[in-house]
Design an enzyme around this catalytic site. Sequence first.
Site, short mmCIF file in Angstrom:
data_model
loop_
_atom_site.label_atom_id
_atom_site.label_comp_id
_atom_site.label_asym_id
_atom_site.label_seq_id
_atom_site.Cartn_x
_atom_site.Cartn_y
_atom_site.Cartn_z
CD GLU A 164 -3.06 -0.99 2.07
OE1 GLU A 164 -2.98 -0.25 3.32
OE2 GLU A 164 -3.89 -1.70 2.17
CD GLU A 352 -3.83 -6.21 3.98
OE1 GLU A 352 -4.61 -5.19 4.74
OE2 GLU A 352 -2.29 -5.74 4.09
C1 GI1 Z 1 -9.04 0.99 3.52
O1 GI1 Z 1 -7.71 -0.14 4.29
C2 GI1 Z 1 -6.90 -0.12 3.90
O2 GI1 Z 1 -6.70 -0.56 2.44
C3 GI1 Z 1 -6.17 -1.13 4.91
C4 GI1 Z 1 -6.54 -1.91 5.64
N1 GI1 Z 1 -5.66 -2.52 6.15
C5 GI1 Z 1 -4.42 -2.16 5.70
N2 GI1 Z 1 -4.77 -1.40 4.62
C6 GI1 Z 1 -2.93 -2.70 6.02
O3 GI1 Z 1 -2.30 -3.37 5.20
C7 GI1 Z 1 -3.01 -3.47 7.43
O4 GI1 Z 1 -1.61 -3.31 7.92
C8 GI1 Z 1 -4.22 -3.23 8.17
O5 GI1 Z 1 -4.18 -3.67 9.42
C9 GI1 Z 1 -5.33 -3.48 7.59
C10 GI1 Z 1 -6.80 -3.07 8.48
O6 GI1 Z 1 -6.95 -1.92 8.77
#
Ligand code: GI1
Length: 446
Positions: A164, A352
């Site tokens: 991300e 994810e």
């Molecule tokens: C809009 O959510 C994001 O794409 C996102 C959500 N999340 C993430 N990115 C991260 O990659 C994780 O480390 C977070 O724990 C997980 C949950 O919040």
Amino acid sequence: MIKFPKDFLWGTATSSYQIEGAVNEDGRTPSIWDTFSKTEGKTYNGHTGDVACDHYHRYKEDVEILKEIGVKAYRFSIAWPRIFPEEGKYNPKGMDFYKRLIDELLKKDIMPTATIYHWDLPQWAYDKGGGWLNRESIKWYVEYATKLFEELGDVIPLWITHNEPWCASILSYGIGEHAPGHKNYREALIAAHHILLSHGEAVKAFREMNIKGSKIGITLNLTPAYPASEKEEDKLAAQYADGFSNRWFLDPIFKGNYPEDMMELYSKIIGEFDFIKEGDLETISVPIDFLGVNYYTRSIVKYDEDSMLKAENVPGPGKRTEMGWEISPESLYDLLKRLDREYTKLPMYITENGAAFKDEVTEDGRVHDDERIEYIKEHLKAAAKFIGEGGNLKGYFVWSLMDNFEWAHGYSKRFGIVYVDYETQKRILKDSALWYKEVIQKNSIE
Ligand SMILES: CO[C@H](O)c1c[n+]2c([nH]1)[C@H](O)[C@@H](O)[C@H](O)[C@H]2CO
């Protein structure tokens, strides 16, 4: 019943700072998240990753749990500050932890999937010109990635350069909600550019090393943006929201350019794009082997003259998770179709997808998280629909294997299919883990 392809890759995902703990062990030095979480007011109740799920010591138990659930693959991230605690100073003891973890996974016939960077930038890198703001960060990152390829190269079939970039730049240097907590949009775009460049340079290094049997890609968080009405101004708002969340990263990687409309909009805010050098976009857009997609929710926007993006979020009609995110499985289908139509025919993995709900251990010692089962089932249906139409989706990783440090929310939000009692570090498979185990066994959902 909905069947998945024979070799569909069922997995779960975590990240180093969120689960490992042991922040001072075996040579590890602080990351920007150690610093940020220890800064007054930055995280819920001052929670830090000092202990987290104590995974650094409990990894064998956690791999046993992965085996019990029956996952085919496990996505984890590597903590850069364990590998290079100081600039140019490799720490073999830090690497040894990941070798132990990978050995356990391979013994249980679970495919290790490694994310090279999941936000825990070494503090020393930040202290040298602001981390990703410093173009030198590309060199530091490539040295780190190259060492990983040398030491772990062919035992990791799927390498993910970054998790991300949007969060590691916009949320961290622009909005300020994540480490290092800057609120400067020009800095955010500079950081984004250097992260994307570091991705491209690492892919080039990976190719030169010719690592047999391994593939490399990147994971993007993608949030489909929908106009609140059919009004032209709301459609324009959705276009800008899409550029802000999605196209600013998809276009350089897959089209070799930043989106024109966003360049124009951003130039009014940040001035010159003097940080983009000759050849940068060629590097960023070097061919990759797969795309990782992190999907959680969609956005619905209406035009707002006063906002930077001319867009204001409006709440959707769907139910929400504990994060306040609307549950919208159909938007995952829309997203995958759009990626296939406009960006890439490469293999994709949902790296994810998951949800936080109010989980509690009931009298029977169980966690009856029916809402999470429903969430995952509905998103798997969307994924199956895409695959059924010829979509090149090769796998799905639930976020997360276990409850963990949810960044600024600390331990207040639980995303795991395994419950963690942070007092005792006891793990309890939630009903969603038992359900997911069956899905994997049958390679299908009801
Ligand atoms: C809009 O959510 C994001 O794409 C996102 C959500 N999340 C993430 N990115 C991260 O990659 C994780 O480390 C977070 O724990 C997980 C949950 O919040």
